[in-house]
Scaffold this active site. Structure first.
Site, PDB file in Angstrom:
ATOM      1  N   GLY A  33       0.848  -1.186   0.000  1.00  0.00           N
ATOM      2  CA  GLY A  33       0.000   0.000   0.000  1.00  0.00           C
ATOM      3  C   GLY A  33       0.883   1.235   0.000  1.00  0.00           C
ATOM      4  N   ALA A  34       0.245   2.380   0.132  1.00  0.00           N
ATOM      5  CA  ALA A  34       1.009   3.625   0.173  1.00  0.00           C
ATOM      6  C   ALA A  34       1.831   3.679   1.455  1.00  0.00           C
ATOM      7  CB  ALA A  34       0.063   4.816   0.103  1.00  0.00           C
ATOM      8  N   ALA A  36       2.447   0.892   3.686  1.00  0.00           N
ATOM      9  CA  ALA A  36       3.148  -0.290   4.185  1.00  0.00           C
ATOM     10  C   ALA A  36       3.255  -1.389   3.136  1.00  0.00           C
ATOM     11  CB  ALA A  36       2.420  -0.826   5.417  1.00  0.00           C
ATOM     12  N   ASP A 178      -9.603   2.462  11.137  1.00  0.00           N
ATOM     13  CA  ASP A 178      -9.716   2.062   9.730  1.00  0.00           C
ATOM     14  C   ASP A 178     -10.472   0.738   9.637  1.00  0.00           C
ATOM     15  OD1 ASP A 178      -9.332   2.025   6.980  1.00  0.00           O
ATOM     16  OD2 ASP A 178      -7.292   1.233   7.093  1.00  0.00           O
TER      17      ASP A 178
HETATM   18  N1  LIG Z   1      -0.960 -10.700  11.192  1.00  0.00           N
HETATM   19  C1  LIG Z   1      -1.400 -11.034   9.970  1.00  0.00           C
HETATM   20  N2  LIG Z   1      -1.606 -12.323   9.646  1.00  0.00           N
HETATM   21  C2  LIG Z   1      -2.030 -12.673   8.409  1.00  0.00           C
HETATM   22  N3  LIG Z   1      -2.267 -11.795   7.418  1.00  0.00           N
HETATM   23  C3  LIG Z   1      -2.088 -10.483   7.672  1.00  0.00           C
HETATM   24  C4  LIG Z   1      -1.661 -10.035   8.955  1.00  0.00           C
HETATM   25  N4  LIG Z   1      -1.557  -8.687   8.912  1.00  0.00           N
HETATM   26  C5  LIG Z   1      -1.913  -8.323   7.671  1.00  0.00           C
HETATM   27  N5  LIG Z   1      -2.241  -9.394   6.910  1.00  0.00           N
HETATM   28  C6  LIG Z   1      -2.685  -9.388   5.495  1.00  0.00           C
HETATM   29  O1  LIG Z   1      -2.053  -8.321   4.811  1.00  0.00           O
HETATM   30  C7  LIG Z   1      -3.017  -7.361   4.386  1.00  0.00           C
HETATM   31  C8  LIG Z   1      -2.482  -5.948   4.565  1.00  0.00           C
HETATM   32  O2  LIG Z   1      -2.115  -5.722   5.921  1.00  0.00           O
HETATM   33  P1  LIG Z   1      -2.606  -4.454   6.721  1.00  0.00           P
HETATM   34  O3  LIG Z   1      -2.045  -4.525   8.100  1.00  0.00           O
HETATM   35  O4  LIG Z   1      -4.084  -4.346   6.604  1.00  0.00           O
HETATM   36  O5  LIG Z   1      -1.869  -3.271   5.948  1.00  0.00           O
HETATM   37  P2  LIG Z   1      -2.398  -2.068   5.038  1.00  0.00           P
HETATM   38  O6  LIG Z   1      -2.068  -0.853   5.823  1.00  0.00           O
HETATM   39  O7  LIG Z   1      -1.616  -2.200   3.787  1.00  0.00           O
HETATM   40  O8  LIG Z   1      -3.879  -2.240   4.834  1.00  0.00           O
HETATM   41  C9  LIG Z   1      -4.272  -7.653   5.208  1.00  0.00           C
HETATM   42  O9  LIG Z   1      -5.454  -7.254   4.557  1.00  0.00           O
HETATM   43  C10 LIG Z   1      -4.175  -9.161   5.390  1.00  0.00           C
HETATM   44  O10 LIG Z   1      -4.658  -9.828   4.245  1.00  0.00           O
HETATM   45 MG   LIG Z   2      -5.429  -2.972   5.921  1.00  0.00          MG
END
Ligand SMILES: Nc1ncnc2c1ncn2[C@@H]1O[C@H](COP(=O)(O)OP(=O)(O)O)[C@@H](O)[C@H]1O
Ligand SMILES: [Mg+2]
Length: 285
Positions: A33-34, A36, A178
């Site tokens: 994403g932007a 992370a 969010d």
């Molecule tokens: N602890 C985790 N275990 C498994 N999948 C994860 C975990 N954290 C994130 N993800 C996967 O990665 C995606 C993006 O992570 P997220 O923390 O939502 O970051 P962003 O800020 O890019 O939305 C999530 O929608 C999920 O599919």
């Molecule tokens: Mg997310």
């Protein structure tokens, strides 16, 4: 900014140092994403799956400001997760973090700050609900009403679980910031370590499991009614736009939330005021 892979092949920035050992399996990039880059990797042993979230350096931002902001965000996310774990709310535990990152000289370093957390098995609720909506459509009109009722009952129960999870988080003093169905994972129970895979399960995923909240990148600590109500409102709006066919059941989230902690009902009253403001705003444009 989402990367369009069409013209140029995307190369993510170099990984932080602990994740670049050539003798270990390389982390697998899941999303960028932007804010992370998210990878699947492991912690200490390859049997121990972990999720790595890297906040890349932003070359267009002043380096001192960039570091300060990145550091604040990573620490905020880690503190919220740690607090929720302590309060018994189902979120991934923090395994390690580095809020400084390695900028090197003139951005020559190995990337930004990072957070390593427990891996959560399962599908995000967005996929689960999309699969459910698809299965309803494919059954069409000739399916018998008992089957429809059962299927509806399952999705309603899923929504109640979401309401309880959000309630538990608010009770612990955290606002997510969010709440969308991409930031909720439905973890299957009794299938430890086996992530659902294969097209058939995505087409018709099980609605059973436990809701795990993820992505606390915009979270904060607060017990204010207003903050809680806005948190719920964000989820309601996200639900309406992502899952129009399931929107009619959203009341299940609200009802379950209302029962989840003392004071939840006053939050729901405030939610009505927040909705009114939202409506006015969209009328004005
Ligand atoms: N602890 C985790 N275990 C498994 N999948 C994860 C975990 N954290 C994130 N993800 C996967 O990665 C995606 C993006 O992570 P997220 O923390 O939502 O970051 P962003 O800020 O890019 O939305 C999530 O929608 C999920 O599919
Ligand atoms: Mg997310």
């Amino acid at each position: 900014m989402a990367n369009t892979a069409s013209d140029t092949e995307y190369t993510p920035p170099p990984l932080p140092l602990p994740f670049t050992n050539p003798e270990s399996p390389a982390p697998v990039l899941l999303t960028q994403g932007a804010e992370a880059h998210v990878y699947k990797t492991y912690f200490l042993a390859t049997s121990n799956a972990a999720c790595l979230k890297v906040r890349p350096l932003k070359p267009y931002r002043h380096p001192i400001l960039d570091r300060r902001l990145t550091r604040q965000r990573i620490l905020q996310e880690a503190r919220c997760l740690a607090k929720l774990v302590r309060e018994g709310v189902d979120v991934p535990g923090v395994l390690a973090l580095d809020w400084e990152g390695d900028a090197g000289t003139n951005g020559s370093g190995n990337g930004g700050a990072w957070l390593l957390m427990e891996w959560v098995d399962g599908l995000v609720v967005r996929q689960v609900v999309h699969g459910w909506e698809k299965s309803i459509k494919s059954k069409g009109q000739d399916s018998d009403s008992a089957e429809v009722a059962q299927s509806e009952g399952e999705v309603r129960e899923l929504l109640r679980k979401i309401g309880r999870a959000v309630g538990g988080m608010h009770k612990a003093g955290i606002i997510h910031g969010d709440l969308t169905t991409s930031n909720l994972i439905l973890r299957p129970v009794g299938r430890n370590g086996v992530a659902p895979s294969g097209g058939s399960e995505i087409d018709k995923p099980s609605l059973d499991g436990e809701i795990v909240l993820i992505d606390f990148g915009l979270a904060m600590q607060s017990v204010q009614e207003e903050d809680r109500a806005v948190d719920l409102y964000v989820l309601e709006r996200a639900f309406g736009s992502t899952h129009p066919k399931t929107e009619g059941f959203f009341q299940e989230v609200v009802d379950a939330y209302g029962k989840s902690f003392k004071g939840a009902n006053t939050v729901l009253k405030r939610l009505e005021a927040v909705r009114m403001r939202g409506r006015k705003r969209s009328m004005i444009g």
